[in-house]
Design a protein around this motif. Sequence first.
Motif, short mmCIF file in Angstrom:
data_model
loop_
_atom_site.label_atom_id
_atom_site.label_comp_id
_atom_site.label_asym_id
_atom_site.label_seq_id
_atom_site.Cartn_x
_atom_site.Cartn_y
_atom_site.Cartn_z
N MET A 242 0.81 -1.28 -0.09
CA MET A 242 -0.03 0.01 -0.03
C MET A 242 0.92 1.09 0.10
N ILE A 243 1.88 1.32 0.71
CA ILE A 243 2.79 2.35 0.97
C ILE A 243 3.55 2.61 -0.64
N ASP A 244 3.96 1.78 -1.26
CA ASP A 244 4.62 1.86 -2.64
C ASP A 244 3.39 2.34 -3.61
N LYS A 245 2.09 1.78 -3.48
CA LYS A 245 1.02 2.35 -4.36
C LYS A 245 0.80 3.91 -3.99
N ALA A 246 0.79 4.35 -2.99
CA ALA A 246 0.62 5.75 -2.46
C ALA A 246 1.87 6.73 -3.07
N ILE A 247 3.06 6.20 -2.88
CA ILE A 247 4.21 6.89 -3.44
C ILE A 247 4.25 7.05 -4.88
N ALA A 248 3.62 5.90 -5.46
CA ALA A 248 3.61 5.93 -7.11
C ALA A 248 2.66 6.84 -7.41
N LYS A 249 1.40 6.97 -6.60
CA LYS A 249 0.35 7.90 -7.02
C LYS A 249 0.87 9.35 -6.92
N ILE A 250 1.38 9.66 -5.85
CA ILE A 250 1.94 11.09 -5.61
C ILE A 250 3.06 11.54 -6.58
N THR A 251 3.86 10.53 -6.78
CA THR A 251 5.18 10.68 -7.86
C THR A 251 4.46 10.78 -9.18
N GLU A 252 3.49 10.09 -9.61
CA GLU A 252 2.74 10.19 -10.89
C GLU A 252 2.31 11.59 -11.19
N GLU A 253 1.54 12.21 -10.03
CA GLU A 253 0.97 13.49 -10.01
C GLU A 253 2.06 14.59 -10.18
N MET A 254 3.23 14.25 -9.69
CA MET A 254 4.17 15.27 -9.35
C MET A 254 5.00 15.29 -11.06
N MET A 255 5.26 14.21 -11.33
CA MET A 255 5.65 14.01 -12.85
C MET A 255 4.87 14.88 -13.96
N LYS A 256 3.64 14.69 -13.68
CA LYS A 256 2.80 15.35 -14.80
C LYS A 256 2.50 16.75 -14.58
N ALA A 257 2.79 17.18 -13.24
CA ALA A 257 2.44 18.67 -13.23
C ALA A 257 3.77 19.74 -13.62
N ASN A 258 5.04 18.91 -13.30
CA ASN A 258 6.09 19.87 -13.51
C ASN A 258 6.20 21.20 -13.06
N ASP A 259 5.90 21.26 -11.66
CA ASP A 259 5.64 22.41 -10.82
C ASP A 259 6.29 22.30 -9.61
N PRO A 260 7.38 23.26 -9.29
CA PRO A 260 8.28 23.10 -8.20
C PRO A 260 7.38 23.00 -6.86
N THR A 261 6.13 23.50 -6.64
CA THR A 261 5.51 23.54 -5.39
C THR A 261 5.18 22.28 -5.35
N ILE A 262 4.52 21.58 -6.20
CA ILE A 262 4.02 20.00 -6.25
C ILE A 262 5.15 18.99 -6.21
N GLN A 263 6.47 19.46 -6.51
CA GLN A 263 7.38 18.73 -6.28
C GLN A 263 7.83 18.70 -4.80
N CYS A 264 7.86 19.73 -4.26
CA CYS A 264 8.22 20.08 -2.90
C CYS A 264 7.45 19.09 -2.01
N ILE A 265 6.10 19.37 -2.19
CA ILE A 265 5.07 18.74 -1.49
C ILE A 265 5.04 17.13 -1.43
N GLU A 266 5.47 16.63 -2.73
CA GLU A 266 5.65 15.22 -3.17
C GLU A 266 6.97 14.81 -2.32
N GLU A 267 7.90 15.51 -2.38
CA GLU A 267 9.11 14.92 -1.50
C GLU A 267 8.59 14.91 -0.17
#
Length: 106
Positions: free
Chosen positions: A1-26
């Motif tokens: 479940m943890i890997d799935k959650a991390i994959a979800k937020i990482t995918e969102e970050m990759m699509k957004a190409n936004d430094p704010t979203i990247q910071c929150i994803e990290e």
Amino acid sequence: MIDKAIAKITEEMMKANDPTIQCIEEYLTKICTTADIAEKLLDPGKNIKGAVNVMREVARKRAVHGAGCVPPEEGFRIVDEYFGITEEMKSRAKQDQDTINILDLI
């Protein structure tokens, strides 16, 4: 479940190409170490962009002469509240990280 959650937020970050979203994803990746936090991140009605929108609304309400901001600590608290991540959950995650697994030593 943890890997799935991390994959979800990482995918969102990759699509957004936004430094704010990247910071929150990290930040979310760092704290996503338990099933209860992962469950919150997997909520289909929640995403990082939604959390950013909440922060923008807070900043808009504070704006003076068209400019407003949210300090980083408060921004991360807003993210936690948006996803429903409590201090207790983060504390348990921290305890889990601090616990040494005997199998790691072998």
